[in-house]
Design a protein around this motif. Structure first.
Motif, PDB file in Angstrom:
ATOM      1  N   ARG A  33     -29.602 -15.495 -39.918  1.00 40.62           N
ATOM      2  CA  ARG A  33     -29.181 -14.412 -39.026  1.00 40.62           C
ATOM      3  C   ARG A  33     -29.812 -14.548 -37.637  1.00 40.62           C
ATOM      4  N   GLY A  34     -28.967 -14.414 -36.618  1.00 41.07           N
ATOM      5  CA  GLY A  34     -29.457 -14.427 -35.240  1.00 41.07           C
ATOM      6  C   GLY A  34     -29.559 -13.004 -34.708  1.00 41.07           C
ATOM      7  N   PRO A  35     -30.322 -12.801 -33.644  1.00 47.18           N
ATOM      8  CA  PRO A  35     -30.484 -11.443 -33.097  1.00 47.18           C
ATOM      9  C   PRO A  35     -29.183 -10.852 -32.559  1.00 47.18           C
ATOM     10  N   LYS A  36     -28.196 -11.699 -32.230  1.00 45.39           N
ATOM     11  CA  LYS A  36     -26.921 -11.220 -31.682  1.00 45.39           C
ATOM     12  C   LYS A  36     -25.754 -11.394 -32.644  1.00 45.39           C
ATOM     13  N   GLY A  37     -26.033 -11.964 -33.850  1.00 41.94           N
ATOM     14  CA  GLY A  37     -24.966 -12.156 -34.815  1.00 41.94           C
ATOM     15  C   GLY A  37     -25.137 -13.443 -35.595  1.00 41.94           C
ATOM     16  N   THR A  38     -24.171 -13.713 -36.470  1.00 44.34           N
ATOM     17  CA  THR A  38     -24.250 -14.873 -37.357  1.00 44.34           C
ATOM     18  C   THR A  38     -22.863 -15.470 -37.550  1.00 44.34           C
ATOM     19  N   LEU A  39     -22.812 -16.797 -37.514  1.00 42.57           N
ATOM     20  CA  LEU A  39     -21.581 -17.517 -37.787  1.00 42.57           C
ATOM     21  C   LEU A  39     -21.774 -18.319 -39.062  1.00 42.57           C
ATOM     22  N   VAL A  40     -20.959 -18.012 -40.081  1.00 45.22           N
ATOM     23  CA  VAL A  40     -20.967 -18.746 -41.345  1.00 45.22           C
ATOM     24  C   VAL A  40     -19.683 -19.556 -41.388  1.00 45.22           C
ATOM     25  N   MET A  41     -19.832 -20.884 -41.476  1.00 43.69           N
ATOM     26  CA  MET A  41     -18.678 -21.785 -41.475  1.00 43.69           C
ATOM     27  C   MET A  41     -18.583 -22.478 -42.828  1.00 43.69           C
ATOM     28  N   PHE A  42     -17.411 -22.473 -43.409  1.00 44.51           N
ATOM     29  CA  PHE A  42     -17.166 -23.268 -44.610  1.00 44.51           C
ATOM     30  C   PHE A  42     -16.468 -24.538 -44.149  1.00 44.51           C
ATOM     31  N   ILE A  43     -17.145 -25.667 -44.355  1.00 46.36           N
ATOM     32  CA  ILE A  43     -16.628 -26.963 -43.950  1.00 46.36           C
ATOM     33  C   ILE A  43     -16.863 -27.939 -45.103  1.00 46.36           C
ATOM     34  N   CYS A  44     -16.458 -29.170 -44.927  1.00 46.96           N
ATOM     35  CA  CYS A  44     -16.789 -30.240 -45.863  1.00 46.96           C
ATOM     36  C   CYS A  44     -16.706 -31.555 -45.112  1.00 46.96           C
ATOM     37  N   ASN A  45     -17.124 -32.620 -45.746  1.00 46.62           N
ATOM     38  CA  ASN A  45     -17.144 -33.927 -45.094  1.00 46.62           C
ATOM     39  C   ASN A  45     -15.767 -34.557 -44.965  1.00 46.62           C
ATOM     40  N   HIS A  46     -14.926 -34.445 -46.009  1.00 47.39           N
ATOM     41  CA  HIS A  46     -13.718 -35.266 -46.062  1.00 47.39           C
ATOM     42  C   HIS A  46     -12.494 -34.671 -45.375  1.00 47.39           C
ATOM     43  N   CYS A  47     -12.485 -33.408 -45.115  1.00 40.20           N
ATOM     44  CA  CYS A  47     -11.284 -32.720 -44.616  1.00 40.20           C
ATOM     45  C   CYS A  47     -10.882 -33.218 -43.226  1.00 40.20           C
ATOM     46  N   PRO A  48      -9.631 -33.677 -43.062  1.00 43.23           N
ATOM     47  CA  PRO A  48      -9.194 -34.143 -41.742  1.00 43.23           C
ATOM     48  C   PRO A  48      -9.182 -33.037 -40.684  1.00 43.23           C
ATOM     49  N   TYR A  49      -8.996 -31.791 -41.099  1.00 44.10           N
ATOM     50  CA  TYR A  49      -9.023 -30.679 -40.146  1.00 44.10           C
ATOM     51  C   TYR A  49     -10.434 -30.510 -39.581  1.00 44.10           C
ATOM     52  N   VAL A  50     -11.450 -30.625 -40.444  1.00 42.91           N
ATOM     53  CA  VAL A  50     -12.843 -30.535 -39.997  1.00 42.91           C
ATOM     54  C   VAL A  50     -13.187 -31.759 -39.157  1.00 42.91           C
ATOM     55  N   GLN A  51     -12.810 -32.932 -39.634  1.00 42.02           N
ATOM     56  CA  GLN A  51     -13.132 -34.159 -38.902  1.00 42.02           C
ATOM     57  C   GLN A  51     -12.565 -34.143 -37.483  1.00 42.02           C
ATOM     58  N   SER A  52     -11.371 -33.571 -37.321  1.00 44.65           N
ATOM     59  CA  SER A  52     -10.734 -33.578 -36.002  1.00 44.65           C
ATOM     60  C   SER A  52     -11.461 -32.697 -34.994  1.00 44.65           C
ATOM     61  N   ILE A  53     -12.249 -31.720 -35.472  1.00 46.66           N
ATOM     62  CA  ILE A  53     -12.930 -30.787 -34.563  1.00 46.66           C
ATOM     63  C   ILE A  53     -14.442 -30.795 -34.698  1.00 46.66           C
ATOM     64  N   LEU A  54     -14.989 -31.714 -35.475  1.00 50.75           N
ATOM     65  CA  LEU A  54     -16.429 -31.677 -35.713  1.00 50.75           C
ATOM     66  C   LEU A  54     -17.229 -31.741 -34.414  1.00 50.75           C
ATOM     67  N   ASP A  55     -16.810 -32.571 -33.460  1.00 44.48           N
ATOM     68  CA  ASP A  55     -17.514 -32.625 -32.170  1.00 44.48           C
ATOM     69  C   ASP A  55     -17.523 -31.257 -31.502  1.00 44.48           C
ATOM     70  N   ARG A  56     -16.415 -30.539 -31.590  1.00 44.87           N
ATOM     71  CA  ARG A  56     -16.314 -29.214 -30.960  1.00 44.87           C
ATOM     72  C   ARG A  56     -17.131 -28.171 -31.726  1.00 44.87           C
ATOM     73  N   ILE A  57     -17.145 -28.284 -33.048  1.00 43.41           N
ATOM     74  CA  ILE A  57     -17.990 -27.385 -33.845  1.00 43.41           C
ATOM     75  C   ILE A  57     -19.449 -27.565 -33.434  1.00 43.41           C
ATOM     76  N   LEU A  58     -19.884 -28.808 -33.329  1.00 42.62           N
ATOM     77  CA  LEU A  58     -21.276 -29.095 -32.964  1.00 42.62           C
ATOM     78  C   LEU A  58     -21.581 -28.584 -31.558  1.00 42.62           C
ATOM     79  N   ARG A  59     -20.673 -28.816 -30.622  1.00 44.05           N
ATOM     80  CA  ARG A  59     -20.848 -28.329 -29.233  1.00 44.05           C
ATOM     81  C   ARG A  59     -20.973 -26.808 -29.203  1.00 44.05           C
ATOM     82  N   ASP A  60     -20.049 -26.123 -29.872  1.00 36.34           N
ATOM     83  CA  ASP A  60     -20.044 -24.665 -29.834  1.00 36.34           C
ATOM     84  C   ASP A  60     -21.215 -24.070 -30.587  1.00 36.34           C
ATOM     85  N   ALA A  61     -21.647 -24.707 -31.668  1.00 37.37           N
ATOM     86  CA  ALA A  61     -22.805 -24.207 -32.412  1.00 37.37           C
ATOM     87  C   ALA A  61     -24.044 -24.185 -31.532  1.00 37.37           C
TER      88      ALA A  61
END
Length: 184
Positions: A33-61
């Motif tokens: 938990r963060g002082p301003k809120g919390t982001l819970v993401m369900f992801i996995c290694n193999h999913c092409p949808y996750v793979q296509s945006i992983l760089d953006r997930i990491l940037r935004d996190a």
């Protein structure tokens, strides 16, 4: 087959959890938990949808963490059928990509069920009172990444939550591979 989760159930309370992380520690919602809120993401290694945006997930996190939002990723897939999603492989991915957030393994799938996770990626954005305020997509990406200048819907929504405690009323659901549930 692509799956789309339901729309945001504003005010729904974040379920607690205690799960092992790829860094050897066990994490609870209180740890994330963060002082301003919390982001819970369900992801996995193999999913092409996750793979296509992983760089953006990491940037935004990283940006959200800097703004006081706690961030965590959870994988709940059945590794018997999807060995690429094993705990060992999760650790390799987190180390290789330099995750700035814990990557947790929900072996029992109880946490994914408690959250009602439907797909990977599935994003749950909570305010500081653990009330759901965002259940939309990262951006317009699908199996392939959207253009680099695509609107950062998750980031903007969670920044709104950080500033006001309330998420945007209009949200477009995420889309991805179904959670790989264990057979009963």
């Amino acid at each position: 087959m692509a799956v789309t989760p339901p729309v945001c159930d504003f005010g729904w309370s974040a379920p607690g959890f205690s799960l092992p992380g790829t860094d050897g520690k066990t994490y609870s919602l209180d740890d994330i938990r963060g002082p301003k809120g919390t982001l819970v993401m369900f992801i996995c290694n193999h999913c092409p949808y996750v793979q296509s945006i992983l760089d953006r997930i990491l940037r935004d996190a990283v940006a959200l963490q800097a703004a006081g939002i706690g961030v965590v990723a959870i994988s709940a897939n059945d590794v018997a059928d999807y060995p690429e999603d094993s705990f060992e492989n999760m650790g390799k991915l987190a180390a290789k990509r330099g995750f700035s957030f814990p990557y947790l393994y929900d072996e029992s799938q109880d946490v994914a069920k408690a959250y009602g996770a439907a797909c990977t990626p599935d994003f749950f954005g909570f305010n500081a009172q653990d009330e759901l305020q965002y259940r939309g997509r990262l951006d317009a990406s699908a199996r392939q990444a959207a253009p680099a200048d695509a609107k950062r819907e998750l980031y903007e929504g969670m920044m709104m939550v950080a500033k006001t405690g309330v998420g945007p009323r209009d949200q477009i659901p995420s889309m991805g591979c179904s959670i790989k549930w264990k057979s009963a």
